[in-house]
Enzyme design. Structure first.
Site, short mmCIF file in Angstrom:
data_model
loop_
_atom_site.label_atom_id
_atom_site.label_comp_id
_atom_site.label_asym_id
_atom_site.label_seq_id
_atom_site.Cartn_x
_atom_site.Cartn_y
_atom_site.Cartn_z
N HIS A 1 -0.97 -0.05 -9.78
CA HIS A 1 -1.66 -1.00 -8.90
C HIS A 1 -2.15 -2.23 -9.70
CE1 HIS A 1 -3.91 -1.28 -4.81
NE2 HIS A 1 -3.74 -2.50 -5.31
N ARG B 1 0.85 -1.18 0.00
CA ARG B 1 0.00 0.00 0.00
C ARG B 1 0.90 1.24 0.00
NH1 ARG B 1 -3.48 -2.88 -1.49
NH2 ARG B 1 -5.46 -3.38 -0.47
P1 NAP Z 1 -1.50 -11.73 4.83
O1 NAP Z 1 -1.58 -13.14 4.39
O2 NAP Z 1 -2.46 -11.23 5.85
O3 NAP Z 1 -0.02 -11.48 5.36
C1 NAP Z 1 0.33 -10.42 6.12
C2 NAP Z 1 1.69 -10.70 6.75
O4 NAP Z 1 2.18 -9.48 7.33
C3 NAP Z 1 1.65 -11.74 7.85
O5 NAP Z 1 2.80 -12.56 7.74
C4 NAP Z 1 1.72 -10.89 9.11
O6 NAP Z 1 2.34 -11.52 10.22
C5 NAP Z 1 2.62 -9.78 8.65
N1 NAP Z 1 2.51 -8.59 9.51
C6 NAP Z 1 1.40 -7.91 9.86
N2 NAP Z 1 1.71 -6.87 10.64
C7 NAP Z 1 3.07 -6.89 10.79
C8 NAP Z 1 4.01 -6.06 11.48
N3 NAP Z 1 3.61 -5.00 12.19
N4 NAP Z 1 5.34 -6.38 11.38
C9 NAP Z 1 5.75 -7.46 10.67
N5 NAP Z 1 4.91 -8.28 10.00
C10 NAP Z 1 3.59 -7.99 10.06
O7 NAP Z 1 -1.61 -10.74 3.57
P2 NAP Z 1 -1.42 -11.08 2.02
O8 NAP Z 1 -2.62 -11.78 1.49
O9 NAP Z 1 -0.07 -11.69 1.82
O10 NAP Z 1 -1.44 -9.58 1.42
C11 NAP Z 1 -0.51 -8.62 1.86
C12 NAP Z 1 -0.89 -7.24 1.36
O11 NAP Z 1 -0.59 -7.12 -0.03
C13 NAP Z 1 -2.38 -6.90 1.42
O12 NAP Z 1 -2.76 -6.49 2.72
C14 NAP Z 1 -2.50 -5.77 0.40
O13 NAP Z 1 -2.31 -4.52 1.03
C15 NAP Z 1 -1.33 -6.02 -0.56
N6 NAP Z 1 -1.81 -6.40 -1.92
C16 NAP Z 1 -1.41 -5.65 -2.99
C17 NAP Z 1 -1.80 -6.02 -4.27
C18 NAP Z 1 -1.34 -5.25 -5.48
O14 NAP Z 1 -1.82 -5.53 -6.58
N7 NAP Z 1 -0.42 -4.34 -5.34
C19 NAP Z 1 -2.59 -7.17 -4.46
C20 NAP Z 1 -2.96 -7.90 -3.34
C21 NAP Z 1 -2.57 -7.51 -2.07
P3 NAP Z 1 1.60 -12.66 11.09
O15 NAP Z 1 1.82 -13.90 10.28
O16 NAP Z 1 2.34 -12.63 12.36
O17 NAP Z 1 0.15 -12.29 11.19
C1 GLV Z 2 -5.23 -5.35 -3.80
O1 GLV Z 2 -4.54 -4.40 -3.64
C2 GLV Z 2 -5.67 -6.23 -2.75
O2 GLV Z 2 -5.49 -5.91 -1.57
O3 GLV Z 2 -6.23 -7.29 -3.10
#
Ligand code: NAP
Ligand code: GLV
Length: 297
Positions: A260, A212
């Site tokens: 994005h 983000r």
């Molecule tokens: P996820 O499965 O919820 O993973 C989040 C990770 O971050 C977990 O390992 C969590 O740790 C860790 N975390 C949370 N707070 C933290 C902190 N303060 N310090 C260190 N680690 C921390 O999320 P995801 O599905 O991989 O997605 C991640 C993010 O990618 C989304 O939230 C979104 O903003 C972004 N995204 C972007 C796009 C794009 O097209 N650019 C697309 C999809 C998603 P724990 O394991 O300890 O909970």
């Molecule tokens: C995209 O940014 C998502 O969070 O799925």
């Protein structure tokens, strides 16, 4: 029983058309309405949403389940009329793990093979053959976050010969060549990409932010690029999207901008996830991907 659909970035309705047709195949009896055509709002128990408008939730008195059509739920959690007692479910992978891992690999390859340096040389019509590129095995990548998308990216990088470490709250390794941000946006992670962090990295490390825009302190990044502490940045997300024309990122020679698109939500996969979620809800069981409102992801 009806489901309300809304996508804040589906300008020409293509996502909606694919989503509706995929949902019809897996849940033919589910009635789908699209905001703002609510019909009798009392029928609407489910909502499948990306970037909903501010007044949407207050129009839905009988909502029981909210399905985010995204991995991140930061914007959803900020809605002022979000009902406090309705559970939110988010996409786990949602067809995004593969494109996200490709995007991260692209950025790492770009940095390791010094494409930015060569692009700048091209501007000066310079035949630059002295970049002295390190090999993948010596290019250490650190990923902020260890979730669904970070793990997929890490596997892809390892398969391509890069040493990878992921960061968690307790373990942080700063001896790396490329830092990748794949954290959820929460009060604890906002502004994490700042001067203090950049200065802990080896001089000349590169940055990829595909999480983000609010993770990054824009002025700190520009300053770190200008003094060479960060050598290049690949940015997919911004504080304001679309990125305003006057933003300094657009014309910075060391920044590559993508709009994005690192990991678009798949209409097919998200339709299956919503259909399964609705089926679970109707059977009285918990759908996958429950968001913890306290931790914010
Ligand atoms: P996820 O499965 O919820 O993973 C989040 C990770 O971050 C977990 O390992 C969590 O740790 C860790 N975390 C949370 N707070 C933290 C902190 N303060 N310090 C260190 N680690 C921390 O999320 P995801 O599905 O991989 O997605 C991640 C993010 O990618 C989304 O939230 C979104 O903003 C972004 N995204 C972007 C796009 C794009 O097209 N650019 C697309 C999809 C998603 P724990 O394991 O300890 O909970
Ligand atoms: C995209 O940014 C998502 O969070 O799925």
């Amino acid at each position: 029983v009806a489901l309300l659909f809304y996508s804040g970035t589906d300008r020409n309705g293509t996502f909606e058309a694919s989503f509706r047709s995929a949902l019809k195949k897996v849940a033919p009896s589910l009635e789908v309405r699209t905001w703002p055509e609510l019909g009798d709002a009392n029928d609407i128990r489910f909502a499948a949403l990306w970037l909903p408008p501010e007044n949407l939730f207050s129009k839905l008195p009988n909502l029981t389940h909210i399905f985010a059509l995204s991995a991140g739920v930061d914007k959803l959690l900020q809605a002022s009329d979000l009902p406090q007692d309705v559970p939110i479910y988010r996409l786990l992978d949602g067809g995004m793990a593969t494109p996200m891992s490709e995007y991260v690999l692209l950025g790492v390859l770009q940095a390791q093979r010094q494409l930015q340096v060569l692009a700048e040389a091209q501007q000066q019509k310079l035949w630059k053959r002295d970049t002295d590129e390190p090999q993948a095995k010596d290019w250490h990548v650190g990923i902020l976050g260890a979730g669904v998308l970070a793990q997929a990216a890490a596997q892809r990088l390892v398969a391509n010969g890069y040493p990878v470490s992921t960061w968690s709250r307790s373990h942080k390794n700063t001896a790396l060549n490329t830092l990748v941000c794949l954290l959820p946006l929460t009060p604890n992670t906002a502004n994490i990409l700042n001067s203090r962090l950049f200065d802990q990295l080896p001089t000349g490390a590169s940055l990829i932010n595909a999480a983000r825009g609010e993770h990054c302190v824009d002025d700190d990044l520009i300053a770190a690029l200008d003094r060479g502490q960060i050598s290049s940045a690949l940015l997919d997300v911004f504080r304001e999207e679309p990125l305003p024309a006057e933003h300094l990122f657009w014309s910075h020679p060391k920044i590559t901008i993508t709009p994005h698109i690192a990991a678009p939500t798949s209409a097919d996969v998200s339709a299956r996830y919503v259909a399964e979620g609705v089926a679970n809800a109707l059977a009285g069981t918990q759908p996958a991907g429950l968001v913890n409102r306290h931790s914010g992801y």
